[in-house]
Design an enzyme around this catalytic site. Sequence first.
Site, PDB file in Angstrom:
ATOM      1  N   GLU A 150      -5.361  -8.526   0.474  1.00 40.99           N
ATOM      2  CA  GLU A 150      -6.031  -8.204   1.743  1.00 40.99           C
ATOM      3  C   GLU A 150      -7.507  -7.965   1.488  1.00 40.99           C
ATOM      4  O   GLU A 150      -7.882  -7.315   0.510  1.00 40.99           O
ATOM      5  CB  GLU A 150      -5.491  -6.909   2.377  1.00 40.99           C
ATOM      6  CG  GLU A 150      -4.168  -7.032   3.044  1.00 40.99           C
ATOM      7  CD  GLU A 150      -3.717  -5.724   3.706  1.00 40.99           C
ATOM      8  OE1 GLU A 150      -4.576  -4.891   4.082  1.00 40.99           O
ATOM      9  OE2 GLU A 150      -2.498  -5.538   3.829  1.00 40.99           O
ATOM     10  N   GLU A 156       0.800  -1.224   0.000  1.00 41.34           N
ATOM     11  CA  GLU A 156       0.000   0.000   0.000  1.00 41.34           C
ATOM     12  C   GLU A 156       0.834   1.277   0.000  1.00 41.34           C
ATOM     13  O   GLU A 156       0.743   2.090   0.935  1.00 41.34           O
ATOM     14  CB  GLU A 156      -0.966   0.005   1.191  1.00 41.34           C
ATOM     15  CG  GLU A 156      -1.926  -1.160   1.169  1.00 41.34           C
ATOM     16  CD  GLU A 156      -2.971  -1.107   2.282  1.00 41.34           C
ATOM     17  OE1 GLU A 156      -2.997  -0.129   3.042  1.00 41.34           O
ATOM     18  OE2 GLU A 156      -3.752  -2.060   2.387  1.00 41.34           O
TER      19      GLU A 156
HETATM   20  O1  IFM Z   1      -4.139  -3.167   9.002  1.00 41.49           O
HETATM   21  C1  IFM Z   1      -4.140  -2.637   7.716  1.00 41.49           C
HETATM   22  C2  IFM Z   1      -2.967  -3.165   6.914  1.00 41.49           C
HETATM   23  O2  IFM Z   1      -1.760  -2.932   7.543  1.00 41.49           O
HETATM   24  C3  IFM Z   1      -2.924  -2.493   5.573  1.00 41.49           C
HETATM   25  N1  IFM Z   1      -4.197  -2.600   4.904  1.00 41.49           N
HETATM   26  C4  IFM Z   1      -5.386  -2.254   5.646  1.00 41.49           C
HETATM   27  C5  IFM Z   1      -5.402  -2.981   6.975  1.00 41.49           C
HETATM   28  C6  IFM Z   1      -6.679  -2.617   7.755  1.00 41.49           C
HETATM   29  O3  IFM Z   1      -6.722  -1.237   7.960  1.00 41.49           O
END
Ligand code: IFM
Length: 459
Positions: free
Chosen positions: A363, A169
């Site tokens: 994710e 990210e």
């Molecule tokens: O916890 C975070 C992760 O580190 C990066 N993506 C989003 C998740 C939830 O906010």
Amino acid sequence: MNQNTSDLFPRDFVWGVSTAAYQIEGATTAGGRGRSSWDAFVAEPGRITNGDTGDTACDHYHRYPEDIALMKELGVDAYRFSFSWSRIQPGGRGAVNGAGLGFYDKLVDGLLEAGIQPSPTLFHWDTPLELEQAGGWLNRDTAERFAEYAAVLGGHFADRIPRWITINEPAALTLLGYGAGIHAPGLALGFDALPAAQHLLLAHGLGVQALRSAGAGNIGIANNHAATWPASENQADQQAAGLYDALTNRMFADPILTGAYPGALTPFLPPLPDGDLATISVPIDWYGVNSYNPVLVGAPTAGGAALVDGHALDASLPFELRELEGYPRTDFDWPVVPDALTDLLLGFKDRYGSKLPPIVITENGAAYNVGPDDDGRVPDVRRIDYTNAHLQALAAAMGAGVDVRGYFHWSLMDNFEWAAGYSQRFGLVHIDYETQKRTPKDSYYWYQQLIRSSKGAGA
Ligand code: IFM
């Protein structure tokens, strides 16, 4: 319900779970680890809910065998974790710390013994503090240092690691860390944060090259994406949403997949040195999508503020996040809109066409802050519903021709949720932070069943 959802995925679909070093490891001074940007940021008063820190987190550094056993029992094919750069190179450059590599040797070997594919991210936001103090991602040198670090990891692990992720990210790090000051390093530079994006992109490209030179393959990146919906048909809202989309969805995807920045960002970006875009767009094997919810964006209104997770952003921004009404919300107040995932992925297919490599969902998940009941069971039924609905939305995109190869649930276990500290629980496994007791939630058993059914192993 399980059976139906699992039937929607091919037998060789990769099922996984994700975590990140600073969010779970703890042991921030063990084994010669250096300090990171997040160690410094959490020590600043008022930055993190309840003054929480990652000092102990889930104590995964010491409890990793138990966590591997939990994953083995869960039945996942793959585990996405991140390396802590500060454990490997305490100052972010030069000599390698053998104890740091040693920790990941044990983790990787333990995963392989358990039949789980180690799928590490090289960098998930915890910049070595010395590099941060030298300008961090605003400084082009950090990209060069990242390439050196990637070469170290590739050289050491290429023969044992079947799937690699360069960076997690980078848009969130750029915008929340350097643009809005909500995450480390806490700078609120607005559009002046964008050089950080360029250097993160360069680091990604150099990292891919370094990994490949070291013999590593199957490389991707994990970018955060949200379907972006304009608040109305009117031109001002459409324009605001377009700019937001360019900043959050396209600033990284476009250069990586097409070798060019979105035109909407040109006025805000310093000129790039020759050759950088070619490095940035070096081919990857798959593209990782982290996605949780869509956003509704409009033109700024008088007195309105752009809000991210309860933090007000600079009111002078040329867009504003609006409340998406009519949907259920997670305990983090994020709207639950599964169809938006289908929308997002179809949008990717349309926008990038043949330039889009296979996608992996790196994710997806939700914060529901449910703890053990009197019988010690964690009945987090809303997480099951969220995940089931998102998997069905994913399958719908696949049915419409999007090539998706895997799904990594965020997260294996409750952990340090950045500025929200421990207040938000995203895990399939509950963590009691006082005792470090791990309790698989109902969602863990549901996911276990889903994976078994999807592999044709039945109940
Ligand atoms: O916890 C975070 C992760 O580190 C990066 N993506 C989003 C998740 C939830 O906010």
